[in-house]
Design a protein around this motif. Structure first.
Motif, PDB file in Angstrom:
ATOM      1  N   LEU A 136       0.629  -1.586   0.053  1.00 45.26           N
ATOM      2  CA  LEU A 136      -0.170   0.190   0.179  1.00 45.26           C
ATOM      3  C   LEU A 136       0.410   1.028   0.212  1.00 45.26           C
ATOM      4  CD1 LEU A 136      -2.372  -1.058   2.609  1.00 45.26           C
ATOM      5  CD2 LEU A 136      -2.972  -0.587   0.464  1.00 45.26           C
ATOM      6  N   GLU A 137       0.152   1.987  -1.047  1.00 43.10           N
ATOM      7  CA  GLU A 137       1.845   3.574  -0.752  1.00 43.10           C
ATOM      8  C   GLU A 137       0.522   4.752  -1.081  1.00 43.10           C
ATOM      9  OE1 GLU A 137       3.602   3.930  -4.954  1.00 43.10           O
ATOM     10  OE2 GLU A 137       3.516   1.577  -4.471  1.00 43.10           O
ATOM     11  N   PRO A 138       1.067   5.819  -0.757  1.00 40.31           N
ATOM     12  CA  PRO A 138       0.211   7.114  -0.806  1.00 40.31           C
ATOM     13  C   PRO A 138      -0.389   7.472  -2.688  1.00 40.31           C
ATOM     14  CG  PRO A 138       2.220   7.717   0.131  1.00 40.31           C
ATOM     15  CD  PRO A 138       2.101   6.366   0.650  1.00 40.31           C
ATOM     16  N   ALA A 139      -1.333   7.940  -2.197  1.00 40.45           N
ATOM     17  CA  ALA A 139      -1.639   8.108  -4.328  1.00 40.45           C
ATOM     18  C   ALA A 139      -0.767   9.266  -4.076  1.00 40.45           C
ATOM     19  CB  ALA A 139      -2.886   8.513  -4.217  1.00 40.45           C
ATOM     20  N   ASN A 140      -0.032  10.018  -3.162  1.00 43.42           N
ATOM     21  CA  ASN A 140       0.399  11.754  -4.064  1.00 43.42           C
ATOM     22  C   ASN A 140       2.062  11.746  -3.000  1.00 43.42           C
ATOM     23  OD1 ASN A 140       0.100  10.984  -1.111  1.00 43.42           O
ATOM     24  ND2 ASN A 140      -0.824  13.226  -1.058  1.00 43.42           N
ATOM     25  N   GLY A 141       2.386  10.406  -3.546  1.00 44.69           N
ATOM     26  CA  GLY A 141       3.356  10.413  -3.058  1.00 44.69           C
ATOM     27  C   GLY A 141       4.411  11.172  -3.683  1.00 44.69           C
ATOM     28  N   TRP A 142       5.614  11.437  -2.795  1.00 48.61           N
ATOM     29  CA  TRP A 142       6.551  12.262  -3.899  1.00 48.61           C
ATOM     30  C   TRP A 142       7.473  11.561  -4.904  1.00 48.61           C
ATOM     31  CZ3 TRP A 142      11.029  10.764  -3.108  1.00 48.61           C
ATOM     32  CH2 TRP A 142      11.731   9.466  -1.258  1.00 48.61           C
ATOM     33  N   SER A 143       7.851  10.125  -4.822  1.00 46.75           N
ATOM     34  CA  SER A 143       8.701   9.447  -5.614  1.00 46.75           C
ATOM     35  C   SER A 143       7.824   9.180  -6.827  1.00 46.75           C
ATOM     36  CB  SER A 143       8.807   8.500  -4.587  1.00 46.75           C
ATOM     37  OG  SER A 143       9.869   7.296  -5.765  1.00 46.75           O
ATOM     38  N   ARG A 144       6.689   9.291  -6.964  1.00 48.39           N
ATOM     39  CA  ARG A 144       5.863   8.712  -7.917  1.00 48.39           C
ATOM     40  C   ARG A 144       5.686   9.755  -8.854  1.00 48.39           C
ATOM     41  NH1 ARG A 144       0.760   4.725  -7.551  1.00 48.39           N
ATOM     42  NH2 ARG A 144      -0.045   6.047  -6.371  1.00 48.39           N
ATOM     43  N   ASN A 145       4.975  10.815  -7.966  1.00 48.57           N
ATOM     44  CA  ASN A 145       4.880  12.206  -8.375  1.00 48.57           C
ATOM     45  C   ASN A 145       5.923  12.762  -9.408  1.00 48.57           C
ATOM     46  OD1 ASN A 145       2.276  12.005  -7.461  1.00 48.57           O
ATOM     47  ND2 ASN A 145       2.597  13.846  -5.791  1.00 48.57           N
ATOM     48  N   ASN A 146       7.799  12.828  -8.849  1.00 54.98           N
ATOM     49  CA  ASN A 146       8.322  12.958  -9.662  1.00 54.98           C
ATOM     50  C   ASN A 146       8.588  11.974 -10.986  1.00 54.98           C
ATOM     51  OD1 ASN A 146      10.163  15.413  -8.612  1.00 54.98           O
ATOM     52  ND2 ASN A 146       9.672  14.504  -6.397  1.00 54.98           N
ATOM     53  N   LEU A 147       8.648  10.657 -10.730  1.00 52.04           N
ATOM     54  CA  LEU A 147       9.138  10.085 -11.465  1.00 52.04           C
ATOM     55  C   LEU A 147       8.150  10.111 -12.718  1.00 52.04           C
ATOM     56  CD1 LEU A 147      10.172   8.008 -12.835  1.00 52.04           C
ATOM     57  CD2 LEU A 147       8.193   6.608 -11.637  1.00 52.04           C
ATOM     58  N   VAL A 148       6.580  10.401 -12.496  1.00 52.83           N
ATOM     59  CA  VAL A 148       5.324  11.292 -13.529  1.00 52.83           C
ATOM     60  C   VAL A 148       5.951  12.409 -14.222  1.00 52.83           C
ATOM     61  CG1 VAL A 148       3.197  11.446 -14.335  1.00 52.83           C
ATOM     62  CG2 VAL A 148       3.849   8.992 -12.784  1.00 52.83           C
ATOM     63  N   ALA A 149       6.140  12.857 -13.303  1.00 50.83           N
ATOM     64  CA  ALA A 149       6.595  14.710 -14.056  1.00 50.83           C
ATOM     65  C   ALA A 149       7.807  14.413 -15.076  1.00 50.83           C
ATOM     66  CB  ALA A 149       6.677  15.181 -12.717  1.00 50.83           C
ATOM     67  N   GLU A 150       8.510  13.699 -14.946  1.00 48.35           N
ATOM     68  CA  GLU A 150      10.068  13.572 -15.444  1.00 48.35           C
ATOM     69  C   GLU A 150       9.325  12.420 -17.100  1.00 48.35           C
ATOM     70  OE1 GLU A 150      13.653  12.569 -13.380  1.00 48.35           O
ATOM     71  OE2 GLU A 150      13.363  14.640 -12.176  1.00 48.35           O
ATOM     72  N   HIS A 151       8.846  11.848 -16.299  1.00 52.87           N
ATOM     73  CA  HIS A 151       8.924  10.684 -17.174  1.00 52.87           C
ATOM     74  C   HIS A 151       7.204   9.947 -17.869  1.00 52.87           C
ATOM     75  CE1 HIS A 151      13.736   9.779 -16.913  1.00 52.87           C
ATOM     76  NE2 HIS A 151      12.947  10.373 -15.458  1.00 52.87           N
ATOM     77  N   GLY A 152       6.657  10.679 -17.832  1.00 55.06           N
ATOM     78  CA  GLY A 152       5.025   9.909 -17.780  1.00 55.06           C
ATOM     79  C   GLY A 152       4.784   9.157 -16.909  1.00 55.06           C
ATOM     80  N   ARG A 153       4.042   8.272 -17.407  1.00 54.43           N
ATOM     81  CA  ARG A 153       3.528   7.386 -16.987  1.00 54.43           C
ATOM     82  C   ARG A 153       3.947   5.970 -17.646  1.00 54.43           C
ATOM     83  NH1 ARG A 153      -0.479   8.217 -13.426  1.00 54.43           N
ATOM     84  NH2 ARG A 153      -1.510   6.041 -13.665  1.00 54.43           N
ATOM     85  N   GLU A 154       5.069   5.955 -18.823  1.00 55.96           N
ATOM     86  CA  GLU A 154       5.487   4.901 -18.831  1.00 55.96           C
ATOM     87  C   GLU A 154       6.484   3.419 -18.146  1.00 55.96           C
ATOM     88  OE1 GLU A 154       6.715   1.258 -20.937  1.00 55.96           O
ATOM     89  OE2 GLU A 154       4.893   2.616 -21.668  1.00 55.96           O
ATOM     90  N   PRO A 155       7.274   4.152 -16.905  1.00 56.78           N
ATOM     91  CA  PRO A 155       7.355   3.762 -16.529  1.00 56.78           C
ATOM     92  C   PRO A 155       6.868   3.248 -15.039  1.00 56.78           C
ATOM     93  CG  PRO A 155       9.112   5.921 -16.189  1.00 56.78           C
ATOM     94  CD  PRO A 155       6.671   6.066 -17.451  1.00 56.78           C
ATOM     95  N   LEU A 156       5.512   3.294 -14.959  1.00 59.36           N
ATOM     96  CA  LEU A 156       4.452   2.597 -14.053  1.00 59.36           C
ATOM     97  C   LEU A 156       4.131   1.693 -15.380  1.00 59.36           C
ATOM     98  CD1 LEU A 156       2.340   5.917 -13.221  1.00 59.36           C
ATOM     99  CD2 LEU A 156       4.603   4.776 -12.106  1.00 59.36           C
ATOM    100  N   HIS A 157       4.138   1.644 -16.337  1.00 61.02           N
ATOM    101  CA  HIS A 157       3.475   0.583 -17.098  1.00 61.02           C
ATOM    102  C   HIS A 157       4.703  -0.578 -17.011  1.00 61.02           C
ATOM    103  CE1 HIS A 157       0.274   2.727 -17.658  1.00 61.02           C
ATOM    104  NE2 HIS A 157       0.264   3.317 -18.823  1.00 61.02           N
ATOM    105  N   ALA A 158       5.834  -0.019 -17.398  1.00 58.72           N
ATOM    106  CA  ALA A 158       7.361  -0.929 -17.597  1.00 58.72           C
ATOM    107  C   ALA A 158       6.777  -1.975 -15.481  1.00 58.72           C
ATOM    108  CB  ALA A 158       8.792  -0.121 -17.277  1.00 58.72           C
TER     109      ALA A 158
END
Length: 370
Positions: free
Chosen positions: A39-61
């Motif tokens: 379980l992880e926070p929906a607004n976590g800084w790590s995921r937010n920064n990742l998406v801001a820099e690289h879009g959602r493709e890393p999440l799909h990867a």
């Protein structure tokens, strides 16, 4: 058994090395026939920064690379009591919001049959002691600290009843040698800038040796300020930014040597705790030279598994020796790999966790462990 992990993020490893370890632990738990969910926070800084820099493709990867991992995000309306009610073991990482740390403790105190564990993998216990002292840990059954000195800090401060050392480790199903890869580079370093916690060390143990030896060098990592990027450019070091952790074994395989540069708080206040990158690099069979840190717990065999450099000049000499002596490079790689495979994989850490639970878990967990 059913394990629930509260982590800052499992999906994103942007400036978040703990994701590496938890992925490996969860994968091994699942392979043993247990259930594991993060379980992880929906607004976590790590995921937010990742998406801001690289879009959602890393999440799909992430989903393609780790189809065996289950993770869900939560917001302010999430029912945490329902999420942990059916769990046997709940492991809460120290980056979890303090209010939620307390809430999960209350759920345990008010009749939850699960074993509640707090997991610390950071230096805040010594660098931000007041913050850590304010955490409501009285109702946690177990504390897992990723080094003996950190464990002793918890015990001396009275922050937990049952405190155990639980080092990070490498997922050797992912981190392993790739002997068929072409060596296209000399030196690679994979590490984030670190909030000025190792800026001098990066200069002394990476930038200057690479410049002095004219090595073909690559750096991967995030949060490098403009001044640091300029120093890399002047040294003709290639900066490649963030890299997904699942891609790191390939990068290690394509280079001839790497370095380990620990953050200053660990060296000065928490001896015996290397970064997880050290476990992962040795698991990939790449020769490694480390900046100074005290292997207080005898995790490795310094001088055999890797070489220590006391300063930048010795780092330069060690790198030069490895790059010009194939037998030395092979001996270091084989020895480091042997030590990780025999002592420091996620399988070893799950063995340790299950042993701790068999003695210190709730009755529900002890019965399941028998």
């Amino acid at each position: 058994m059913k394990f629930v992990f509260y982590t800052h993020s499992l999906v994103s490893d942007w400036n978040h090395g703990n994701a590496h370890f938890l992925r490996g632990v969860m994968r091994d738990i699942v392979r043993r026939g247990h259930e594991a969910m993060a379980l992880e926070p929906a607004n976590g800084w790590s995921r937010n920064n990742l998406v801001a820099e690289h879009g959602r493709e890393p999440l799909h990867a992430f989903e393609r690379t780790f189809p065996d991992l289950v993770t869900h995000s939560y917001d302010d309306n999430f029912d945490h009591e329902a999420a942990v009610d059916a769990a046997d073991v709940v492991i809460v990482h120290e980056w979890t919001d303090p209010a939620l740390v307390a809430r999960l403790g209350r759920a345990r105190k008010e009749g939850g049959g699960f074993t509640l564990i707090f997991h610390d993998t950071h230096h805040r216990a010594v660098s931000a002691g007041k913050d850590m002292a304010g955490l409501a840990l009285a109702d946690y059954d177990i504390i897992l600290a990723f080094g003996e000195t950190l464990k002793e800090r918890y015990l001396s401060a009275g922050w937990g009843r049952n405190v155990f050392t639980w080092h990070e480790a490498a997922d050797d199903t992912l981190f392993h040698p790739m002997p068929g890869r072409l060596k296209s580079g000399d030196l690679v370093w994979i590490g984030n800038w670190g909030d000025e916690e190792r800026s001098r060390e990066i200069d002394s143990f990476l930038v200057e040796p690479a410049r002095g030896l004219a090595l073909k060098t690559t750096v991967h990592g995030v949060r490098y300020p403009d001044g640091a990027l300029e120093r890399l450019r002047r040294a003709e070091i290639g900066y490649r930014g963030w890299i997904a952790n699942a891609e790191v074994p390939r990068v290690f395989a394509e280079n001839r040597v790497t370095v380990h540069v620990p953050r200053r708080p660990y060296v000065e206040a928490l001896p015996g705790i290397p970064t997880i990158r050290m476990f992962e690099a040795l698991a990939c069979g790449i020769p490694l030279v480390s900046a100074p840190w005290q292997d207080a717990e005898g995790l490795f065999r310094p001088g055999k598994d890797f070489l220590f450099a006391r300063d930048g000049q010795q780092m330069t000499r060690h790198l030069d020796d490895i790059l010009n002596d194939d037998s030395l490079a092979a001996e270091l790689a084989a020895s480091g790999l042997e030590t990780v495979r025999s002592r420091h994989t996620c399988r070893h850490r799950v063995d340790e966790l299950l042993s701790i639970l068999a003695v210190n878990g709730t009755s529900r967990v002890r019965e399941a462990a028998e």
